[in-house]
Design an enzyme around this catalytic site. Sequence first.
Site, PDB file in Angstrom:
ATOM      1  N   HIS A 284       0.391  -1.288  -0.453  1.00  0.00           N
ATOM      2  CA  HIS A 284      -0.197   0.079   0.147  1.00  0.00           C
ATOM      3  C   HIS A 284       1.405   1.552  -0.072  1.00  0.00           C
ATOM      4  CE1 HIS A 284       0.672  -1.779   4.291  1.00  0.00           C
ATOM      5  NE2 HIS A 284       0.600   0.058   4.384  1.00  0.00           N
TER       6      HIS A 284
ATOM      7  N   HIS B  67       1.350   5.335   1.123  1.00  0.00           N
ATOM      8  CA  HIS B  67       0.717   6.722   1.691  1.00  0.00           C
ATOM      9  C   HIS B  67       0.336   7.792   0.727  1.00  0.00           C
ATOM     10  CE1 HIS B  67       0.689   4.219   5.848  1.00  0.00           C
ATOM     11  NE2 HIS B  67       1.414   3.836   5.071  1.00  0.00           N
TER      12      HIS B  67
HETATM   13  P1  5GP Z   1       2.096   0.990   6.999  1.00  0.00           P
HETATM   14  O1  5GP Z   1       3.117   1.061   8.582  1.00  0.00           O
HETATM   15  O2  5GP Z   1       1.922  -0.519   7.117  1.00  0.00           O
HETATM   16  O3  5GP Z   1       2.938   1.594   5.997  1.00  0.00           O
HETATM   17  O4  5GP Z   1       0.982   1.526   6.996  1.00  0.00           O
HETATM   18  C1  5GP Z   1      -0.204   0.903   7.805  1.00  0.00           C
HETATM   19  C2  5GP Z   1      -1.061   1.362   7.654  1.00  0.00           C
HETATM   20  O5  5GP Z   1      -2.563   0.807   7.873  1.00  0.00           O
HETATM   21  C3  5GP Z   1      -1.274   2.599   9.362  1.00  0.00           C
HETATM   22  O6  5GP Z   1      -1.039   3.882   8.717  1.00  0.00           O
HETATM   23  C4  5GP Z   1      -2.892   2.337  10.040  1.00  0.00           C
HETATM   24  O7  5GP Z   1      -3.486   3.235  10.743  1.00  0.00           O
HETATM   25  C5  5GP Z   1      -3.850   2.006   8.602  1.00  0.00           C
HETATM   26  N1  5GP Z   1      -4.498   0.342   8.989  1.00  0.00           N
HETATM   27  C6  5GP Z   1      -4.680  -0.622   9.242  1.00  0.00           C
HETATM   28  N2  5GP Z   1      -5.505  -1.495   9.719  1.00  0.00           N
HETATM   29  C7  5GP Z   1      -6.507  -0.809   8.823  1.00  0.00           C
HETATM   30  C8  5GP Z   1      -7.738  -0.845   9.082  1.00  0.00           C
HETATM   31  O8  5GP Z   1      -8.456  -1.667   9.135  1.00  0.00           O
HETATM   32  N3  5GP Z   1      -8.474   0.274   8.303  1.00  0.00           N
HETATM   33  C9  5GP Z   1      -7.573   1.132   7.312  1.00  0.00           C
HETATM   34  N4  5GP Z   1      -9.139   2.374   6.983  1.00  0.00           N
HETATM   35  N5  5GP Z   1      -6.358   1.616   8.001  1.00  0.00           N
HETATM   36  C10 5GP Z   1      -5.768   0.503   8.386  1.00  0.00           C
END
Ligand code: 5GP
Length: 135
Positions: A99, A101
């Site tokens: 993903h 951001h």
């Molecule tokens: P990472 O650190 O893996 O790049 O970021 C994961 C992101 O996913 C975080 O910003 C977190 O807030 C978001 N996130 C985690 N679980 C969920 C969820 O169930 N729904 C949504 N919409 N965002 C999520």
Amino acid sequence: MGDCIFCDIVMGRIPSIRVYEDENFIALMDINPLTPGHLLIVSREHYATTLDAPDELLAKALPLAKKLAEAAMLGVGAPAFNIFVNSGPESGQVVPHWHLHVVPRKSPKELPLHGGAPADLTKLPFTAAAIRENL
Ligand code: 5GP
Ligand code: ZN
């Protein structure tokens, strides 16, 4: 992929607030936003990190990020944005499903992204050489 929260979101097994979708990606509101309007562009297919994702897919992600960033900026009244992809747990990646951001920004003080110390110029050429050797 079992036990992946983003696979569950893509499949609609867990609810999400979506702003966009196409055959390759969905874009949704981050549940724990760094700033208002923080979006995630999530691949429909499960790839753990950027290194696992096909180049053809990644090539489509940046133009989409640009389009969504512009919409997010206009939507929340932000003049700037960050885009980033955490790749690997040591980078802070907590969801091992690719993903990107998109984070609208109103001030450089909102998020501390410039904590770097000045480089040691006696070591920098060797670090660069170690990277070149692996290209
Ligand atoms: P990472 O650190 O893996 O790049 O970021 C994961 C992101 O996913 C975080 O910003 C977190 O807030 C978001 N996130 C985690 N679980 C969920 C969820 O169930 N729904 C949504 N919409 N965002 C999520
Ligand atoms: Zn997944």
